[in-house]
Enzyme design. Structure first.
Site, PDB file in Angstrom:
ATOM      1  N   GLU A  67     -18.543  31.029  14.908  1.00  0.00           N
ATOM      2  CA  GLU A  67     -18.532  32.225  14.064  1.00  0.00           C
ATOM      3  C   GLU A  67     -19.307  33.381  14.678  1.00  0.00           C
ATOM      4  OE1 GLU A  67     -20.168  31.212  10.209  1.00  0.00           O
ATOM      5  OE2 GLU A  67     -19.220  29.254  10.345  1.00  0.00           O
ATOM      6  N   CYS A 119     -23.866  39.373  15.226  1.00  0.00           N
ATOM      7  CA  CYS A 119     -24.643  38.136  15.190  1.00  0.00           C
ATOM      8  C   CYS A 119     -23.800  37.036  15.829  1.00  0.00           C
ATOM      9  CB  CYS A 119     -24.965  37.789  13.737  1.00  0.00           C
ATOM     10  SG  CYS A 119     -25.772  36.183  13.554  1.00  0.00           S
ATOM     11  N   CYS A 133     -25.358  22.242  16.009  1.00  0.00           N
ATOM     12  CA  CYS A 133     -26.780  22.364  16.339  1.00  0.00           C
ATOM     13  C   CYS A 133     -27.430  21.007  16.130  1.00  0.00           C
ATOM     14  CB  CYS A 133     -27.416  23.395  15.401  1.00  0.00           C
ATOM     15  SG  CYS A 133     -29.168  23.707  15.725  1.00  0.00           S
ATOM     16  N   CYS A 167     -32.310  21.322  10.515  1.00  0.00           N
ATOM     17  CA  CYS A 167     -33.000  21.982   9.392  1.00  0.00           C
ATOM     18  C   CYS A 167     -32.275  21.656   8.068  1.00  0.00           C
ATOM     19  CB  CYS A 167     -33.060  23.491   9.601  1.00  0.00           C
ATOM     20  SG  CYS A 167     -33.992  23.958  11.076  1.00  0.00           S
ATOM     21  N   CYS A 186     -29.723  24.314   6.392  1.00  0.00           N
ATOM     22  CA  CYS A 186     -28.793  25.060   7.240  1.00  0.00           C
ATOM     23  C   CYS A 186     -27.450  24.346   7.399  1.00  0.00           C
ATOM     24  CB  CYS A 186     -29.443  25.282   8.607  1.00  0.00           C
ATOM     25  SG  CYS A 186     -28.405  26.229   9.728  1.00  0.00           S
ATOM     26  N   CYS A 217     -24.900  31.697   8.266  1.00  0.00           N
ATOM     27  CA  CYS A 217     -24.982  30.598   9.224  1.00  0.00           C
ATOM     28  C   CYS A 217     -24.097  29.358   9.053  1.00  0.00           C
ATOM     29  CB  CYS A 217     -26.426  30.126   9.184  1.00  0.00           C
ATOM     30  SG  CYS A 217     -27.122  30.217  10.794  1.00  0.00           S
TER      31      CYS A 217
HETATM   32  N1  SAH Z   1     -31.528  28.221  15.500  1.00  0.00           N
HETATM   33  C1  SAH Z   1     -32.108  29.513  15.423  1.00  0.00           C
HETATM   34  C2  SAH Z   1     -31.132  30.643  15.139  1.00  0.00           C
HETATM   35  C3  SAH Z   1     -30.009  30.450  14.145  1.00  0.00           C
HETATM   36  S1  SAH Z   1     -30.282  30.519  12.432  1.00  0.00           S
HETATM   37  C4  SAH Z   1     -33.208  29.515  14.424  1.00  0.00           C
HETATM   38  O1  SAH Z   1     -33.441  28.506  13.787  1.00  0.00           O
HETATM   39  O2  SAH Z   1     -33.903  30.517  14.306  1.00  0.00           O
HETATM   40  C5  SAH Z   1     -30.673  32.132  11.944  1.00  0.00           C
HETATM   41  C6  SAH Z   1     -31.616  32.137  10.732  1.00  0.00           C
HETATM   42  O3  SAH Z   1     -30.952  31.752   9.521  1.00  0.00           O
HETATM   43  C7  SAH Z   1     -32.754  31.154  10.901  1.00  0.00           C
HETATM   44  O4  SAH Z   1     -33.951  31.765  10.495  1.00  0.00           O
HETATM   45  C8  SAH Z   1     -32.371  30.049   9.948  1.00  0.00           C
HETATM   46  O5  SAH Z   1     -33.484  29.292   9.599  1.00  0.00           O
HETATM   47  C9  SAH Z   1     -31.763  30.840   8.820  1.00  0.00           C
HETATM   48  N2  SAH Z   1     -30.955  30.064   7.892  1.00  0.00           N
HETATM   49  C10 SAH Z   1     -30.208  28.985   8.114  1.00  0.00           C
HETATM   50  N3  SAH Z   1     -29.641  28.543   6.995  1.00  0.00           N
HETATM   51  C11 SAH Z   1     -30.037  29.376   6.012  1.00  0.00           C
HETATM   52  C12 SAH Z   1     -29.792  29.426   4.619  1.00  0.00           C
HETATM   53  N4  SAH Z   1     -29.021  28.535   4.005  1.00  0.00           N
HETATM   54  N5  SAH Z   1     -30.377  30.422   3.929  1.00  0.00           N
HETATM   55  C13 SAH Z   1     -31.169  31.338   4.536  1.00  0.00           C
HETATM   56  N6  SAH Z   1     -31.431  31.331   5.837  1.00  0.00           N
HETATM   57  C14 SAH Z   1     -30.888  30.351   6.573  1.00  0.00           C
END
Ligand code: SAH
Length: 347
Positions: free
Chosen positions: A91, A104, A111, A115, A118, A332
Site C-alpha cells: 500500500e 507514505c 512485517c 506490534c 498494527c 497501516c
Molecule cells: N515499522 C515502523 C513504520 C511503520 S508504522 C514503525 O513502527 O514505526 C507507522 C506508524 O503507525 C507507527 O508509529 C505505528 O506504530 C503506527 N500504527 C500502526 N498501527 C496503528 C494503529 N492501528 N493505530 C495507530 N497507529 C498505528
C-alpha cells in the site's frame, strides 16, 4: 548489488553501460527515464532502437499495477494497493498537506515486528522490498495521480530499519539530482526501535527526520504491545535517540498511539515527561485506529486532549495527528489485509 536497473545508482549504471560498450551519456539518459516512471523502454525516445531492445531483454522494467485506488471524499487522500511483479501487494497513501503532497510508502511486504495494534504485522513478514520497489511507489503515485510529490514518509507497511540497506539505497535514489531530487529534509523515517540500526543510521548523518514509535512511557507497557521492546528496552532506545541527536542535530519525533486504558492516563504522560527530559523532541499523539482483529480500542477525545495538555504543561511539544483518509482504510496495512482476506475467501 541488485540486478534491477532501477535499483542502481548512476555510478553503477555508468559502469554497466561501459561494460556493454555503450557511451557514458546513455546511462544518464536511461537513469533519467527510469526515474520519470516509464513502463517500457519504448518510451525512451532518445535511445537507439537496438539498445532499447537489448535493455528490454536483459533488464525488464518492473512497474507496479494498481489493484485498488480509493480516494477520500473528505480530504482528497488517495490510497493505492499495488501488485508487484511477483504478485505480492503493498500500500501507498498520498496525503495532501498545505506544505505539499506527501507519500507514505511501504518498505516491506508484511512485517515481523509483531506490534499488538498494527494490521501490517498480522501475517508476518513475506519479504523485504527492493530499492526500486520503494521508489516505484513514489513515482507511480505521482504519475497516476498527476500530483507532484514533495514529501515522503516511510510509515507504511514494514519496518524500514529491518530492511536497512535497501532503504538507504532508496533514499539515495529518490534524493538524486537526476532522479526525483526530493530533499532529505522532506523525508521521515519511522521505526519501532531497532537500536543498533538507529546508531547505524546516525552514522550516515542524513538530514531526514527520525520518528520513533514509542506508544508507551515504560518497559511494562511497551513489552505488552511491542515485542521489540524486549530486545531493546526503552532506556536503551532513548539513549540511542540522544546519540542520534548528538550526531545529526535533528529533533526526534515520537509517535504515540493512544490506546484506551493502556497508555493514556495522566501518570503515563508524567512518566513520559520524565523520560524524555532534555531530549529535543516532538510528540505526535495518534488516536489508535481500531484494527478488527485486535481487542485494543482508541482513547476518548477527552483522554487525548488531557494527555496533550499534561505534556504541554511539562514543556514538551505535543500535537494530535489529524487523521486523514479515515473513510478509506488508510491506516497501516488495513487495505492489503482486507484484500488478502477477501481473496483467500474466494479461493
Ligand atoms: N515499522 C515502523 C513504520 C511503520 S508504522 C514503525 O513502527 O514505526 C507507522 C506508524 O503507525 C507507527 O508509529 C505505528 O506504530 C503506527 N500504527 C500502526 N498501527 C496503528 C494503529 N492501528 N493505530 C495507530 N497507529 C498505528
Amino acid at each position: 548489488m541488485n540486478e534491477n536497473l532501477k535499483s542502481k545508482n548512476l555510478v553503477e549504471m555508468e559502469a554497466l553501460f561501459k561494460e556493454m560498450g555503450q557511451p557514458r551519456f546513455r546511462a544518464k539518459q536511461v537513469y533519467t527515464w527510469l526515474h520519470k516512471g516509464v513502463r517500457s523502454y519504448d518510451e525512451m525516445t532518445n535511445l537507439p532502437k537496438a539498445l532499447r531492445d537489448t535493455l528490454a531483454e536483459q533488464y525488464p522494467i518492473y512497474a507496479p499495477q494498481v489493484v485498488r485506488r480509493q480516494e477520500s471524499k473528505r480530504d482528497g487522500t488517495i490510497k493505492y494497493l499495488w501488485r508487484l511483479h511477483d504478485g505480492n501487494c503493498v500500500e501507498t497513501v498520498l496525503m495532501r498537506y498545505h506544505y505539499g503532497n506527501t507519500v507514505c510508502i511501504s518498505t516491506e511486504v508484511g512485517c515481523r515486528m509483531g506490534c499488538a495494534f498494527c494490521a501490517s504485522t498480522l501475517g508476518g513478514l513475506v519479504r523485504r522490498l527492493e530499492p526500486h520497489e520503494m521508489l516505484d511507489q513514489v513515482l507511480f503515485t505521482q504519475v497516476d495521480s498527476g500530483l507532484p510529490v514533495s514529501h515522503i514518509v516511510l510509515m507504511g507497511i514494514g519496518e524500514p530499519l529491518d530492511n536497512f540497506d535497501n532503504v538507504m539505497r532508496f533514499l539515495e535514489l529518490v534524493n538524486s539530482e537526476n532522479g526525483m531530487n526530493i530533499s532529505m529534509r522532506h523525508i521521515s523515517l519511522s521505526t519501532c526501535g531497532l537500536v543498533p540500526k538507529i546508531d547505524e543510521l546516525a552514522q550516515r548523518k542524513l538530514q531526514i527526520s527520525l520518528a520513533i514509535s514509542l506508544h508507551g512511557p515504560n518497559d511494562e507497557i511497551r513489552n505488552r504491545i511491542m515485542p521489540v521492546n524486549k530486545a531493546y528496552p526503552i532506556d536503551e532506545l532513548l539513549a540511542a535517540c540522544r546519540r542520534y541527536y548528538a550526531e545529526t542535530s535533528r529533533r526526534i519525533h515520537f509517535e504515540y498511539a493512544m490506546i484506551d486504558g493502556v497508555n493514556d492516563r495522566e501518570e503515563h504522560a508524567k512518566e513520559l515527561l520524565r523520560r524524555l527530559k532534555g531530549l529535543p523532541a516532538h510528540i505526535n499523539l495518534i488516536p489508535l485506529n481500531h484494527v478488527e482483529e485486535s481487542p485494543l480500542k482508541p482513547s476518548s477525545r477527552a483522554a487525548v486532549a488531557a494527555f496533550q495538555q499534561t505534556l504541554e504543561d511539562g514543556g514538551l511539544t505535543a500535537t494530535v495527528r489529524r487523521t486523514l483518509g479515515g473513510d478509506i482504510d488508510a491506516s497501516c496495512g488495513q487495505l492489503r489485509r482486507k484484500y488478502t482476506k477477501e481473496n483467500a475467501q474466494k479461493e
